[in-house]
Structure formats: structure tokens, C-alpha cells
Design an enzyme around this catalytic site. Structure first.
Site, short mmCIF file in Angstrom:
data_model
loop_
_atom_site.label_atom_id
_atom_site.label_comp_id
_atom_site.label_asym_id
_atom_site.label_seq_id
_atom_site.Cartn_x
_atom_site.Cartn_y
_atom_site.Cartn_z
N ASP A 176 0.68 -1.21 -0.02
CA ASP A 176 -0.15 0.33 0.16
C ASP A 176 0.92 1.08 0.12
OD1 ASP A 176 -2.57 0.98 0.63
OD2 ASP A 176 -1.88 2.00 2.19
N GLU A 230 1.59 -0.65 -5.15
CA GLU A 230 0.73 0.30 -5.46
C GLU A 230 1.41 1.61 -5.32
OE1 GLU A 230 -3.27 2.82 -3.82
OE2 GLU A 230 -1.43 2.32 -2.53
C1 GLC Z 1 -4.16 3.03 -0.51
C2 GLC Z 1 -5.25 2.37 -0.65
C3 GLC Z 1 -6.62 3.11 0.19
C4 GLC Z 1 -6.12 3.99 1.35
C5 GLC Z 1 -4.65 4.65 1.18
C6 GLC Z 1 -4.12 4.97 2.62
O1 GLC Z 1 -4.21 4.10 -1.68
O2 GLC Z 1 -5.61 1.72 -1.80
O3 GLC Z 1 -7.70 2.69 0.29
O4 GLC Z 1 -6.83 4.59 1.77
O5 GLC Z 1 -3.84 3.76 0.70
O6 GLC Z 1 -3.86 3.94 3.18
#
Ligand code: GLC
Length: 552
Positions: free
Chosen positions: A213, A274
Site C-alpha cells: 500500500d 501500489e
Molecule cells: C491506498 C489504499 C487506500 C487507502 C490509502 C491509505 O491508496 O488503496 O484505500 O485509503 O492507501 O492507506
């Protein structure tokens, strides 16, 4: 160092990975919130769909201020979702069904309820405990101004001032997201140790990989300098770059530390990042000593136009080739407006954060184009990441009452936010909560139109989106369409049509509003339809549709 392509050992190279959002998949105990036993029960559904792996959004102990992306204990299961024994049972059952399991790891921040943050608050300025997070003194005569001008991704300032143990206003802590999500201090070796242990904990329990994440976060620029701000006073994002607190080179060192940990386990454990960073930066994060994959978010931003779609395919493929890695494809996830809805808007439509009640897509057109785009994605070399419910063609839900919305971005700023793509799945048309939970409870209300889209209804209809996905995944596997060693060849096609070849399979997508004669791309008498997003009749590819054909 570029990745070596050694055949088929590396399962993730062409895997179809299905994102399970635990809150909304299936509820086994009737409290209206999905849970791990609910997922385990439904794994045969995913096996039948034909996915290779699941990625589970966080199910760890958490106050759920950001739906679990605010973790209070990385090595335990939140009671809302079950127990560690339930996690073990889920992993074991998935493996029995030949499904790999990817866990979500959240290293940029924890929950403010994490014991380390609570200890940091209690211990006071200058303590070792405070060093675990990014604390700083405020500016101004009495430290009453935040240490810099950074704003949070969820709106408002990225700093919150604490009250010290003696009741006086004290230091500030950084939270790039919600106030309840303090950023870890990755300058501190103890934070590195903590996460190495977390990785090992889940690897020992049998997970096959991690989705990381905010994988471009963690390391902040030295001295925490002010950012340039835009007209709205928000941290500016210069064209083609990431905001100041993301994508700093030091982040790569974290992956250099993690990679040997993953490699020390058997079975090709992997990580997928991500990272919302400029495309040209992605290759830096991928390789034999860093991460295996990163989401390619460019594809989902491609508007409905054959040239744009082609460019959104060719560019990441070329970049991935340069580092010897396969690329990834994704159209939807738990942070985005569902693609069945996005494609119902004109190509130049400017989306906000979530969909409001008065933004009305052409739902039918959106559905048609989304089905076609899904077929394009599933024929491409590399791995494909699906988001739960896209195989049912679920639309974004825009009419959730504000008081039921949980997204912190909504709470902090009033934008509609991301709840509209997180509504619990419909399993049975005629059951309470459409079969999501036996008691009929559902943490977000499901709209009536979910009934016709329920799994049991779509199973009975050979033209349904669910059957299209099942057919596509079968054919993808059979013809090895995801394999990167099979080149993609674009074919000559009429304007508005994109056609390409994957071995014996020809994929054609018609982005125009009129039917197109398939004979323009190939001899339809010498080809058999494998999968179609809309019926191919009299050798014509319908408007806004796609087809996979097998050459005789
Ligand atoms: C990422 C997740 C999202 C979350 C953010 C903070 O982008 O996919 O859902 O709110 O991180 O953790």
C-alpha cells in the site's frame, strides 16, 4: 538488474489476481460486515471463475477509520473479520483450490491506535518512542504552526498537534492520510525491523505475496521542506511527477531490503506495488533486487478511443520489456469509480473523488464498453488484477446517504468518496441482502438493481458478464494469452477499431457507435468466436463491443 524470464516458474507473471475486499465480499456471521470465513466459503466460486490468486485488502486489527488501511496490529486479525485461525483456514483452502494468496501490507502509516503510536504520545518529545513516527516541533513563536505546509491526500493539513502528557499543546505528527493514520518514520532502523518481522510472520503462515500500500510513500525528503502549493492551497503535483512526499529514491532501499526476505522462502513469493507515480519511474521499482511488479494505472485512465487504448497498451509493454518484467493491467479497485460506470460518461468527462447523486452516466453504454474493455485487458500479456464485483458488471453506487458513508475523505471534505465501489456483493437475487449476509444486514445499503446482477441470476444467463469473464479466463488459460513471451501484433483495422493477435487468437474492439464488418480485420469464415462482449451477427462486430476469435 533486469528480471530473467525463466519460463513458467514465476506464477505471478501472467496471473489473474482477484481483489477481495473483505468487508464487502461475504458475511458469515450476519453482522453486516464481510469476514474471513465468508471468503473461505466462497472460494469455490473464485476457483470456478478461474482466477490464479486473490489479493485480500487488510483484515488486520484496526479501528476501521480507513476501512482497515489504518492498522493497529499487523500480525492479528480484527475480530470483525475473524481470527488468526480463520486466516490460516482461508490460506489452506485457497491453496487446496490452487489459488495463491496475496496479503496487503501498509507500511507508510499505522493506525493511531497502534501501541507504538500510543507509546510515542505518552513518552513525550525527544524520546525513543517518538522516533518511530514523524514528529516535529511546530513553527511560530509557540510552535502553534505546523512544521511545513503539506496537505493530506484526504484533504486538510497533513499535520496534527498533540497535547503532551502535562496538558500543554505539544509537537506535531505527520499524516499524509487521515489524522488517525500517523506516518511511520522510516529513518529509524526499528521501523525496518518491525516490517521485516511482519513480512516473515505472514510468509510463515503461507501467503504467496504482498500488495504494498502507498508503495511510493514511506521516505520523506530530508528536512521536510515546504511544498509548492496550487491555487487551492494543496500540495502541488508538477506535471509528470509525484507530490513532494512520494516517490523519493530512498523508498527503493526498502524494497532492496524486503526482496531477499521474500527470496529466502520457497514458491516464488512476490510483491506488487501500489505506486501512483509517473510511468517512467515505475521501472526503477521493478527488478531482481526490488519489487516484482507494480500496478500500471495508465491503462485504466485510457478513454474510449481506439488510438488511446492502443497507446495505453504499447507504452507500458515497452517499458516493462526494458526491465524484463511483465506488466500488469487493472481497470477497477476499491479506490476508483467502477469501470462499468466510468465508461458511461463522455471521454472528456472530469471525474471528482467518487460519484455524486446528480452525476448520471449512460448506464447501458457504460456496461457495454466496460465488458469490451475487460475483454481487451484479459487478452494482454502480463498479469490482470480484477476487483470483486467487476465480473458481475456492478456499477458504482452513487446514492448512499451521507451519514452511512465511511470514507475518511468524505468525512474530512464532503466529497462523495470511495464507498460507492465498496457496496457488498449480491450473491442471490431473492435473498435478504442479496445473499451477502443471512440476516439481511449490510454495512452499506445495496441498490435494488443489484438483484438482477446477483451471481445466481448471472449463472443462469449465458450472455451475462459473469459468464463472459468465466469464458474469457478459460480461453486465456488455454491459449496462454497472459504470457509475455507471446508477442502482441497489431492488425490493420478500420478507424475506431483496434485489432491485435495473440497467437491463434485475434482480439478486436470496436469503439465506434456503428457495427463494423469483421472482414476488415480477418476472414470471418475462417474464424470461430471464442468470447464476445456483445453478439457478433452476420460477421459484424457490434458497436462498443469486443470479440476474441480463434483462427482456423
Ligand atoms: C491506498 C489504499 C487506500 C487507502 C490509502 C491509505 O491508496 O488503496 O484505500 O485509503 O492507501 O492507506
Amino acid at each position: 538488474m533486469p528480471l530473467q524470464h525463466n519460463a513458467h516458474e514465476q506464477w505471478w507473471r501472467d496471473a489473474v489476481v482477484y481483489q477481495v475486499y473483505p468487508r464487502s465480499f461475504a458475511d458469515s456471521n450476519g453482522d453486516g460486515m464481510g469476514d474471513l470465513p465468508g471468503i473461505t466459503e466462497r472460494l469455490p466460486y473464485l476457483a470456478e471463475l478461474g482466477v490464479d490468486a486473490i489479493w485480500l485488502s487488510p483484515f488486520y486489527t484496526s479501528p476501521q477509520n480507513d476501512a482497515g488501511y489504518d492498522v493497529a496490529d499487523y500480525t492479528d486479525v480484527d475480530p470483525r473479520f475473524g481470527t488468526l485461525a480463520d486466516a490460516d483456514a482461508l490460506i489452506a483452502r485457497a491453496h487446496e483450490l490452487q489459488i495463491k494468496v496475496i496479503a496487503d501490507i501498509v507500511p507508510n502509516h499505522s493506525s493511531s491506535e497502534h501501541p507504538h503510536f500510543q507509546q510515542a504520545l505518552a513518552a513525550g518529545p525527544g524520546s525513543r518512542e517518538r522516533e518511530m513516527y514523524v514528529f516535529a516541533d511546530g513553527k511560530g513563536e509557540h510552535g502553534e504552526l505546523p512544521p511545513n505546509n503539506w496537505t493530506s491526500i484526504f484533504h486538510g493539513p497533513a499535520w496534527t498537534r498533540v497535547t503532551e502528557a502535562d496538558g500543554t499543546p505539544g509537537q506535531w505528527y505527520l499524516h499524509i492520510f487521515d489524522t488517525t493514520q500517523p506516518d511511520w518514520n522510516w529513518e529509524n532502523p526499528k521501523v525496518h525491523e518491525l516490517f521485516a518481522e511482519v513480512l516473515r510472520f505472514w510468509l510463515d503462515r503461507g501467503v504467496d505475496g504482498f500488495r504494498v500500500d502507498v508503495a511510493h510513500g514511506m521516505v520523506k525528503p530530508e528536512g521536510l521542506p515546504d511544498a509548492a502549493v496550487n491555487a487551492d492551497g494543496l500540495v502541488d503535483i508538477p506535471e509528470g511527477e509525484a507530490p513532494i512526499y512520494f516517490d523519493n529514491d530512498g523508498v527503493l532501499d526498502i524494497y532492496r531490503e524486503w526482496r531477499p526476505i521474500l527470496d529466502s522462502y520457497d514458491g516464488d513469493r512476490m510483491m506488487v506495488l501500489e505506486a501512483w507515480i509517473p510511468e517512467h519511474r515505475i521501472p526503477l521499482y521493478i527488478g531482481e533486487d526490488v519489487a516484482h511488479q507494480a500496478f500500471n494505472f495508465g491503462f485504466l485512465q485510457a478513454v474510449w478511443d481506439s488510438e488511446t487504448i492502443r497507446a495505453a497498451i504499447e507504452k507500458p509493454l515497452a517499458e516493462a520489456r526494458a526491465v524484463g518484467a511483465p506488466t500488469t493491467w487493472v481497470l477497477s479497485n476499491h479506490d476508483l469509480i467502477r469501470h462499468a460506470t466510468r465508461y458511461g460518461f463522455p471521454p472528456d468527462y472530469r471525474f471528482g473523488e467518487g460519484l455524486s447523486r446528480d452525476e448520471r452516466p449512460d448506464a447501458e453504454l457504460g456496461q457495454r464498453r466496460a465488458r469490451a474493455m475487460s475483454l481487451v485487458m484479459l487478452a494482454l500479456p502480463g498479469s490482470a488484477y480484477l476487483y470483486q464485483g467487476e465480473e458481475l458488471g456492478l456499477p458504482e453506487v452513487s446514492d448512499i446517504p451521507d451519514e452511512l458513508r465511511e470514507d475518511p475523505a468524505h468525512k474530512r471534505s464532503g466529497v462523495p468518496g470511495r464507498d460507492g465501489c465498496r457496496v457488498p456483493l449480491p450473491w442471490k437475487r431473492d435473498a435478504a441482502a442479496f445473499g451477502f449476509s443471512e440476516t439481511g444486514k449490510s454495512w452499506l445499503p445495496q441498490p435494488p438493481e443489484f438483484g438482477c446482477l446477483a451471481v445466481d441470476t448471472q449463472e443462469q444467463d449465458h450472455k451475462s458478464t459473469l459468464q463472459m469473464y468465466r469464458g474469457a479466463l478459460r480461453a486465456r488459460r488455454r491459449y496462454g494469452l497472459g504470457r509475455s513471451d507471446k508477442p502482441i501484433e497489431f492488425l490493420d483495422a478500420p478507424e475506431g477499431v483496434l485489432a491485435f493477435e495473440r497467437g491463434p487468437v485475434v482480439v478486436a474492439v470496436n469503439t465506434t457507435d456503428v457495427p463494423i464488418d469483421l472482414a476488415a480485420c480477418l476472414d470471418p469464415d475462417r474464424a470461430k468466436v471464442l468470447v464476445q462482449s456483445a453478439p457478433v451477427e452476420a460477421g459484424k462486430l457490434s458497436a462498443n463491443s469486443a470479440v476474441w476469435l480463434h483462427r482456423d
